[in-house]
Design an enzyme around this catalytic site. Structure first.
Site, PDB file in Angstrom:
ATOM      1  N   ASP A  45     110.976  18.289 -41.834  1.00 47.18           N
ATOM      2  CA  ASP A  45     109.626  18.498 -41.303  1.00 47.18           C
ATOM      3  C   ASP A  45     108.756  19.109 -42.416  1.00 47.18           C
ATOM      4  O   ASP A  45     109.221  19.993 -43.152  1.00 47.18           O
ATOM      5  CB  ASP A  45     109.768  19.467 -40.108  1.00 47.18           C
ATOM      6  CG  ASP A  45     108.495  19.660 -39.319  1.00 47.18           C
ATOM      7  OD1 ASP A  45     107.659  18.741 -39.302  1.00 47.18           O
ATOM      8  OD2 ASP A  45     108.349  20.733 -38.698  1.00 47.18           O
ATOM      9  N   HIS A 104     101.908  17.511 -33.623  1.00 46.79           N
ATOM     10  CA  HIS A 104     102.463  18.779 -34.099  1.00 46.79           C
ATOM     11  C   HIS A 104     101.859  19.915 -33.270  1.00 46.79           C
ATOM     12  O   HIS A 104     100.861  19.732 -32.586  1.00 46.79           O
ATOM     13  CB  HIS A 104     102.120  18.974 -35.584  1.00 46.79           C
ATOM     14  CG  HIS A 104     102.983  18.157 -36.502  1.00 46.79           C
ATOM     15  ND1 HIS A 104     103.833  18.720 -37.423  1.00 46.79           N
ATOM     16  CD2 HIS A 104     103.143  16.826 -36.618  1.00 46.79           C
ATOM     17  CE1 HIS A 104     104.472  17.765 -38.082  1.00 46.79           C
ATOM     18  NE2 HIS A 104     104.062  16.595 -37.614  1.00 46.79           N
TER      19      HIS A 104
HETATM   20  P1  13P Z   1     105.003  24.746 -32.904  1.00 42.77           P
HETATM   21  O1  13P Z   1     105.690  25.796 -33.713  1.00 42.77           O
HETATM   22  O2  13P Z   1     103.627  25.103 -32.504  1.00 42.77           O
HETATM   23  O3  13P Z   1     105.838  24.303 -31.759  1.00 42.77           O
HETATM   24  O4  13P Z   1     104.806  23.465 -33.867  1.00 42.77           O
HETATM   25  C1  13P Z   1     105.922  22.713 -34.211  1.00 42.77           C
HETATM   26  C2  13P Z   1     105.594  21.715 -35.248  1.00 42.77           C
HETATM   27  O5  13P Z   1     104.584  21.054 -35.194  1.00 42.77           O
HETATM   28  C3  13P Z   1     106.570  21.525 -36.326  1.00 42.77           C
HETATM   29  O6  13P Z   1     106.076  20.721 -37.329  1.00 42.77           O
END
Ligand code: 13P
Length: 281
Positions: free
Chosen positions: A82, A206
């Site tokens: 990610d 996201h």
């Molecule tokens: P959150 O931490 O707001 O759930 O976002 C997760 C995300 O988009 C990871 O890339």
């Protein structure tokens, strides 16, 4: 069951009645909790780790655990990097057997984001892996980075970006932000609809933590295929551990380890059910 690519997981989503959650994990216990939830719900799973969190969970240590956990699962699992920002980290993830990587070039001007994303796409292709990229800018920060403001994705830029890069998934900025919200987000469902009408590749949301069930449904009914959840799982793990110790001050290491698995499992299962992921394998 073998690992699958992000392209395969998102390609299997046939209509707008559901989306696939992508759940950030930072240790073996969180990966185990995610797999337990996916096997119970009978859904494909995406587990991911953000480059900004590697300070706590080095990729060369956590990556093999994620890949091994995915291979052992009885449901299809995509193992994803990610918010990759450096070629070194992206290359390491691919070499470790990740089936998908995100290159986050959202801080660059459009042309540069396109060129850098194309380079990552070429690298990933040589490993048979998928690529997610970001256009516009999701707010907040994933990991220990400086928090940024939302820059809503432009329809024209999204079309040009997806056509020129050929990415397998595209993260769009429609008002969400990473982390816990300090005020209610104003979701641009109108913009999401416009983008989904003209962009061919699957769209990614996201900043899932803190959105309401209605928000999630509004997003998936209007073209979102992958929904990222990180902070809510970290918070759930932390509160399960705190509660275990509060109830039993003599709790030992293994009680705490079980609480971590349970914390991840409960939050991930809850979100999978909201995303209508039941019986999707
Ligand atoms: P959150 O931490 O707001 O759930 O976002 C997760 C995300 O988009 C990871 O890339």
């Amino acid at each position: 069951m073998s690992l699958v690519t992000l392209k395969e997981v998102l390609g299997s989503v046939k209509d707008n009645s559901y989306a696939i959650g992508a759940f950030n994990v930072s240790n073996m216990e969180m990966a185990m909790g995610a797999i337990k939830a996916a096997e119970e719900i009978q859904t494909p799973l995406i587990i991911q780790i953000a480059e900004g969190r590697l300070k706590y969970s080095p990729l060369d240590l956590l990556g093999p655990i994620m890949v091994a956990a995915g291979k052992k699962a009885h449901v299809p699992v995509a193992v994803h990097l990610d918010h990759g920002s450096t070629l070194e980290t992206i290359h390491l993830a691919l070499a470790l057997g990740f089936t998908s990587v995100m290159f986050d070039g959202s801080k660059y001007p459009l042309d540069e984001n396109i060129e850098r994303t194309k380079e990552v796409k070429r690298m990933a292709e040589s490993y048979g892996a998928s690529v997610e990229a970001e256009i516009g800018r999701v707010g907040g920060a994933e990991g220990d980075y400086k928090s940024v403001d939302v820059m809503v994705t432009s329809v024209e830029e999204a079309v040009r970006f997806s056509e020129e890069t050929g990415v397998d998934a595209l993260a769009v900025a429609i008002g969400t932000a990473h982390g816990n919200y300090t005020q209610k987000p104003q979701l641009r469902i109108d913009r999401l609809k416009e983008i989904a009408e003209v962009v061919k590749c699957p769209l990614v949301l996201h900043g899932g933590t803190g959105l309401t069930e209605d928000d999630f449904h509004n997003c998936l009914h209007n073209g979102i295929k992958k929904i990222n959840i990180a902070t809510a799982s970290y918070d759930s793990v932390a509160s399960h551990i705190k509660q275990t110790v509060a109830v039993n001050p003599k709790a030992n290491y293994f009680d705490i380890s079980d609480a971590a698995v349970q914390g991840a499992y409960e939050n991930i299962k809850k979100h999978m059910l909201i995303f209508n992921q039941k019986n999707r394998v």
